[in-house]
Design a protein around this motif. Structure first.
Motif, PDB file in Angstrom:
ATOM      1  N   ALA A  39       0.580  -1.051  -0.038  1.00 57.28           N
ATOM      2  CA  ALA A  39      -0.117   0.054  -0.046  1.00 57.28           C
ATOM      3  C   ALA A  39       0.936   1.465  -0.085  1.00 57.28           C
ATOM      4  O   ALA A  39       0.330   2.399  -0.730  1.00 57.28           O
ATOM      5  CB  ALA A  39      -0.865   0.071   1.263  1.00 57.28           C
ATOM      6  N   PRO A  58      -5.727   8.795  -6.401  1.00 57.16           N
ATOM      7  CA  PRO A  58      -6.843   8.134  -6.885  1.00 57.16           C
ATOM      8  C   PRO A  58      -7.184   6.947  -5.876  1.00 57.16           C
ATOM      9  O   PRO A  58      -6.437   6.695  -4.853  1.00 57.16           O
ATOM     10  CB  PRO A  58      -6.482   7.186  -8.358  1.00 57.16           C
ATOM     11  CG  PRO A  58      -5.048   7.678  -8.406  1.00 57.16           C
ATOM     12  CD  PRO A  58      -4.425   8.528  -7.334  1.00 57.16           C
ATOM     13  N   ASN A  59      -8.141   6.302  -6.024  1.00 59.51           N
ATOM     14  CA  ASN A  59      -8.597   5.266  -5.117  1.00 59.51           C
ATOM     15  C   ASN A  59      -7.646   4.310  -4.995  1.00 59.51           C
ATOM     16  O   ASN A  59      -7.037   3.933  -6.109  1.00 59.51           O
ATOM     17  CB  ASN A  59      -9.798   4.372  -5.586  1.00 59.51           C
ATOM     18  CG  ASN A  59     -11.273   5.430  -5.600  1.00 59.51           C
ATOM     19  OD1 ASN A  59     -11.792   5.587  -6.588  1.00 59.51           O
ATOM     20  ND2 ASN A  59     -11.403   5.896  -4.545  1.00 59.51           N
ATOM     21  N   GLY A  60      -7.505   4.000  -3.753  1.00 57.79           N
ATOM     22  CA  GLY A  60      -6.465   2.746  -3.359  1.00 57.79           C
ATOM     23  C   GLY A  60      -4.945   3.320  -3.349  1.00 57.79           C
ATOM     24  O   GLY A  60      -4.028   2.423  -3.379  1.00 57.79           O
ATOM     25  N   ALA A  61      -4.831   4.385  -3.531  1.00 58.90           N
ATOM     26  CA  ALA A  61      -3.557   5.125  -3.952  1.00 58.90           C
ATOM     27  C   ALA A  61      -2.456   4.836  -2.331  1.00 58.90           C
ATOM     28  O   ALA A  61      -1.447   4.804  -2.443  1.00 58.90           O
ATOM     29  CB  ALA A  61      -3.623   6.462  -4.080  1.00 58.90           C
ATOM     30  N   LYS A  63      -3.866   6.694   0.616  1.00 55.27           N
ATOM     31  CA  LYS A  63      -4.067   7.903   1.546  1.00 55.27           C
ATOM     32  C   LYS A  63      -4.608   7.638   2.965  1.00 55.27           C
ATOM     33  O   LYS A  63      -4.028   8.113   3.882  1.00 55.27           O
ATOM     34  CB  LYS A  63      -4.941   8.901   0.825  1.00 55.27           C
ATOM     35  CG  LYS A  63      -4.700   9.295  -0.616  1.00 55.27           C
ATOM     36  CD  LYS A  63      -5.758  10.166  -1.160  1.00 55.27           C
ATOM     37  CE  LYS A  63      -7.192   9.358  -1.507  1.00 55.27           C
ATOM     38  NZ  LYS A  63      -7.084   8.413  -2.426  1.00 55.27           N
ATOM     39  N   SER A  64      -5.551   6.872   3.041  1.00 58.19           N
ATOM     40  CA  SER A  64      -6.160   6.487   4.240  1.00 58.19           C
ATOM     41  C   SER A  64      -5.045   5.573   4.943  1.00 58.19           C
ATOM     42  O   SER A  64      -5.091   5.865   6.361  1.00 58.19           O
ATOM     43  CB  SER A  64      -7.382   5.532   4.023  1.00 58.19           C
ATOM     44  OG  SER A  64      -8.361   6.310   3.618  1.00 58.19           O
ATOM     45  N   GLU A 182     -11.600  12.452   3.823  1.00 59.63           N
ATOM     46  CA  GLU A 182     -12.691  12.487   2.921  1.00 59.63           C
ATOM     47  C   GLU A 182     -13.986  13.090   4.049  1.00 59.63           C
ATOM     48  O   GLU A 182     -14.964  12.478   3.849  1.00 59.63           O
ATOM     49  CB  GLU A 182     -13.164  11.226   2.401  1.00 59.63           C
ATOM     50  CG  GLU A 182     -12.067  10.532   1.551  1.00 59.63           C
ATOM     51  CD  GLU A 182     -12.491   9.439   0.520  1.00 59.63           C
ATOM     52  OE1 GLU A 182     -13.878   9.739  -0.021  1.00 59.63           O
ATOM     53  OE2 GLU A 182     -11.889   8.404   0.392  1.00 59.63           O
ATOM     54  N   HIS A 215     -11.653  13.583  -2.555  1.00 62.60           N
ATOM     55  CA  HIS A 215     -11.738  13.264  -4.224  1.00 62.60           C
ATOM     56  C   HIS A 215     -12.480  14.479  -4.884  1.00 62.60           C
ATOM     57  O   HIS A 215     -12.460  14.402  -5.980  1.00 62.60           O
ATOM     58  CB  HIS A 215     -12.493  12.006  -4.411  1.00 62.60           C
ATOM     59  CG  HIS A 215     -11.753  10.872  -3.928  1.00 62.60           C
ATOM     60  ND1 HIS A 215     -10.503  10.434  -4.888  1.00 62.60           N
ATOM     61  CD2 HIS A 215     -12.033   9.959  -3.062  1.00 62.60           C
ATOM     62  CE1 HIS A 215     -10.035   9.294  -4.171  1.00 62.60           C
ATOM     63  NE2 HIS A 215     -10.854   8.817  -3.167  1.00 62.60           N
TER      64      HIS A 215
ATOM     65  N   GLY B 265      -4.891  -4.046  10.423  1.00 60.37           N
ATOM     66  CA  GLY B 265      -5.997  -3.030  10.341  1.00 60.37           C
ATOM     67  C   GLY B 265      -7.149  -3.760  10.160  1.00 60.37           C
ATOM     68  O   GLY B 265      -7.309  -5.042  10.437  1.00 60.37           O
TER      69      GLY B 265
HETATM   70  N1  LIG Z   1      -6.825  -3.500   6.199  1.00 64.07           N
HETATM   71  C1  LIG Z   1      -6.336  -3.809   4.984  1.00 64.07           C
HETATM   72  N2  LIG Z   1      -5.880  -5.139   4.591  1.00 64.07           N
HETATM   73  C2  LIG Z   1      -5.828  -5.380   3.337  1.00 64.07           C
HETATM   74  N3  LIG Z   1      -5.540  -4.575   2.481  1.00 64.07           N
HETATM   75  C3  LIG Z   1      -5.791  -3.085   2.656  1.00 64.07           C
HETATM   76  C4  LIG Z   1      -6.336  -2.630   3.840  1.00 64.07           C
HETATM   77  N4  LIG Z   1      -6.426  -1.404   3.921  1.00 64.07           N
HETATM   78  C5  LIG Z   1      -6.199  -0.817   2.614  1.00 64.07           C
HETATM   79  N5  LIG Z   1      -5.811  -2.039   1.951  1.00 64.07           N
HETATM   80  C6  LIG Z   1      -5.280  -2.022   0.454  1.00 64.07           C
HETATM   81  O1  LIG Z   1      -4.315  -0.870   0.556  1.00 64.07           O
HETATM   82  C7  LIG Z   1      -4.286   0.047  -0.719  1.00 64.07           C
HETATM   83  C8  LIG Z   1      -4.461   1.294  -0.181  1.00 64.07           C
HETATM   84  O2  LIG Z   1      -5.696   1.540   0.375  1.00 64.07           O
HETATM   85  P1  LIG Z   1      -5.990   3.042   1.239  1.00 64.07           P
HETATM   86  O3  LIG Z   1      -7.258   2.715   1.621  1.00 64.07           O
HETATM   87  O4  LIG Z   1      -4.719   3.491   1.618  1.00 64.07           O
HETATM   88  O5  LIG Z   1      -6.364   3.833  -0.158  1.00 64.07           O
HETATM   89  P2  LIG Z   1      -6.865   5.355  -0.512  1.00 64.07           P
HETATM   90  O6  LIG Z   1      -5.829   6.095  -1.058  1.00 64.07           O
HETATM   91  O7  LIG Z   1      -7.439   5.892   0.927  1.00 64.07           O
HETATM   92  O8  LIG Z   1      -8.225   5.172  -1.292  1.00 64.07           O
HETATM   93  P3  LIG Z   1      -9.658   5.686  -1.572  1.00 64.07           P
HETATM   94  O9  LIG Z   1      -9.556   7.047  -2.265  1.00 64.07           O
HETATM   95  O10 LIG Z   1     -10.488   4.590  -2.314  1.00 64.07           O
HETATM   96  O11 LIG Z   1     -10.215   5.964   0.009  1.00 64.07           O
HETATM   97  C9  LIG Z   1      -5.645  -0.618  -1.358  1.00 64.07           C
HETATM   98  O12 LIG Z   1      -5.083  -1.471  -2.459  1.00 64.07           O
HETATM   99  C10 LIG Z   1      -6.403  -1.186  -0.407  1.00 64.07           C
HETATM  100  O13 LIG Z   1      -7.103  -2.426  -1.017  1.00 64.07           O
END
Ligand SMILES: Nc1ncnc2c1ncn2[C@@H]1O[C@H](COP(=O)(O)OP(=O)(O)OP(=O)(O)O)[C@@H](O)[C@H]1O
Ligand SMILES: [Mg+2]
Lengths: 330, 266
Positions: A39, A58-61, A63-64, A182, A215, B265
């Protein structure tokens, strides 16, 4: 001075691979197979006190994931980070007492309790001095116009009302650093404006450092002076919003309305981007032709009704940037 | 505000939240009272057949029954957060919120809900009172102290089982079923004097999940009997301490679970 320092942060999630069918599930019990998801693949940045940074991608980048590490929920697989001199996951209790966090997708409040009871409980959880608490609470209630909501159970609030309460709840212990993941998701236009105004005020007038994930690029445009762009777990850009915009899409735009049908315009350094009836959007390269010269040239040849210089939409800039970096959804 | 005071604040909030649904409060309590009352009828029926069970009179068995059920009822009310921890905290990601607050995780989960269920407690109290008067139990200060200490050990043990159950759900979502076998099964098993069971099962209830230590041994002392299994008399009143030991161990395993959450997580 840097309040948040992140260096080479990595996070690899290990997820169990489920094999299809009942037999697969049974075999999975005996021997689990794992798949690794990278991640964060070495993320570094620093954020100074009082900054308001847009953290986008973007999604999955990732950030969270980054925000969860910075707020002490997750521990990274590698790299280092410090917030106000503390390592979030090692010093969790001391660290979280000094930050505020809002996850737009989840409530931090007590579903069945009236808003005010939840606030009072937070006062005791954070050990806020009662007199000080009353002052902060009343200020926030005024700022966010929460007065009529205070006696309602959280579950009865609309999304926008709840989000205002969430942000207030995250500020009751007067943190100097706010992580917003968000905060405008699912809000209607007036609610978004209210949240933006609030975040802007907290940052400008209270000097609260804000890291904002969204977003909605209008949020970024309204609030952030600096953007950090992340894609597939790496930092793609980290610069002032203006520089970012100029770097991605240097061209400027004019929108012209004509008395009759919009004409075809052939001036070197000028390209048509859109046309609609009497209206025309032109892109020009400011290095080749200056805006006044362009306007004068058009006005000399055609019957103009109105003309204005505009910036490309921020959404377009971001989309172009993601395209350039192949940063679409992971 | 210290941990205890904060816990009481949580309790106040939980009670207020539950009182938004007063009818459900009444219905659930009545149902629980009658639900557990049916069990005691089953126990009494056994005596109709056998007269005495392994040397114990009906009154004495009622005391065993009352003590373990009261301990369970007392443990059950405040530990709701641990009981529903898997579905309510781990699966929903609500545990993130717990980690975001500057308090220990166990205190916050404990503060999740104080369940207002008095049916089982009331029923256990009645059975205990009936049994105690049948065997003419004396209530000297020392006896009352022993009773309180026994109940405390029992509450600690059942809380420990629930903490273990919650900890397990950091690894698997199916922890609930496993732990229900331990808690409800433990209560069921602890209702009868230990000497009715086979040796291996007695050992399990003494050394692994020490139900016997918080119900059987101290109650034998309370009844002023000597242990047919041969445990020395001085040891009997000390055994509830194992309930606390069990809880302490459970809480240290809990910390491992919390660390595990930090790397995977929700
Ligand atoms: N608890 C978890 N277990 C396994 N994979 C995870 C977990 N949390 C996030 N991921 C994966 O890690 C990557 C980054 O996720 P993250 O939630 O940080 O993205 P994001 O930038 O916040 O996306 P979004 O804009 O969709 O919220 C993604 O591929 C997600 O599927
Ligand atoms: Mg996210």
């Amino acid at each position: 001075m840097a309040q948040v320092v992140v260096e080479g942060l990595r996070k690899t999630y290990r997820v169990a691979v489920r094999e299809p069918g009942a037999w697969g599930a049974i075999r999975g019990l005996a021997r689990r197979r794992w798949r690794e998801i990278e991640a964060l693949a070495g993320v570094s940045f620093a954020i100074g006190t009082g900054e308001l940074v847009g953290f986008i991608g973007p999604n999955g980048a990732g950030k969270s994931t980054t925000i969860k590490i910075l707020s002490g929920i997750l521990r990274p697989s590698g790299g280092a980070c410090e917030v106000d001199g503390l390592v979030p996951w090692r010093d969790r209790i001391r660290h979280v007492a000094r930050i505020g966090v809002v996850f737009g997708q989840r409530t931090q409040l007590w579903w069945d309790l009236p808003v005010i009871d939840g606030f009072d409980l937070l006062r005791d959880i954070y050990r806020v001095d009662p007199a000080r608490y009353r002052r902060t609470r009343d200020e926030l209630v005024g700022l966010m116009r929460l007065g009529p909501l205070l006696d309602q159970p959280v579950r009865q609030l609309s999304l926008g009302q709840r989000m205002r309460c969430e942000i207030a709840a995250a500020m009751l212990h007067e943190p100097r650093l706010l992580f917003l993941d968000e905060p405008t998701i699912g809000l209607d236009a007036p609610a978004k404006l209210a949240v933006r105004e609030l975040v802007g005020t907290l940052n400008r007038e209270r000097g609260v450092t804000v890291v904002l994930t969204t977003h909605d690029m209008q949020d970024i445009e309204a609030l952030a002076r600096r953007v950090i762009v992340i894609g597939k777990g790496v930092i793609l850009a980290d610069e002032p919003l203006d520089a970012f915009r100029a770097g991605v899409l240097a061209e400027r735009r004019v929108v012209a309305d004509f008395a009759g049908e919009a004409p075809r315009i052939a001036i070197p350094g000028v390209e048509e981007r859109a046309r609609e009836g009497r209206s025309l959007e032109l892109a020009f390269d400011p290095a080749r032709i200056a805006a006044p010269a362009l306007i004068a040239a058009i006005a000399a040849d055609y019957p103009l009704e109105d003309i204005r210089v505009v910036q490309p939409q921020i959404e377009e800039v971001i989309a172009r940037f993601y395209d350039l970096h192949g940063a679409g959804e992971a | 505000m210290n941990g205890v005071a904060l816990y009481l604040r949580y309790v106040g909030a939980s009670v207020r939240a539950q009182m938004q649904y007063p009818r459900s409060f009444l219905v659930l309590n009545t149902a629980q009272f009658f639900g557990s009352a049916i069990e005691i009828l089953g126990v009494a029926a056994l005596f109709g057949v056998f007269g005495r069970i392994r040397g114990w009179s009906l009154g004495e068995v009622a005391v065993f029954y009352g003590v373990i059920n009261a301990a369970f009822a007392l443990a059950d009310a405040p530990t709701r957060g641990f009981e529903v921890f898997g579905p309510e905290f781990v699966r929903t990601g609500a545990f993130d919120r717990v980690l975001l607050r500057p308090r220990t995780t166990a205190l916050q989960v404990l503060g999740y809900e104080l369940r207002l269920r008095f049916g089982r407690l009331l029923q256990a109290g009645i059975v205990f009172a009936v049994g105690a008067s049948a065997v003419r139990l004396s209530f000297t200060p020392a006896q009352v102290l022993l009773l309180a200490w026994t109940l405390a050990g029992g509450v600690a043990l059942f809380s420990g089982i629930l903490v273990l159950q919650a900890t397990l759900s950091f690894w698997t979502v199916d922890a609930l079923e496993v732990a229900n076998i331990l808690t409800y099964g433990g209560v069921q098993a602890g209702q009868y004097p230990l000497n009715v069971y086979a040796a291996w099962f007695r050992d399990l209830l003494t050394y692994v999940i020490p139900i016997g230590c918080v119900a059987y041994f101290p109650v034998v002392a309370l009844l002023g009997a000597s242990d047919p299994l041969g445990a020395p008399g001085w040891l009997l009143p000390l055994t509830p301490a194992f309930g606390f030991l069990f809880l302490a161990l459970a809480l240290s395993v809990w910390r491992l679970g919390v660390a595990k959450y930090g790397s995977t997580g929700s």
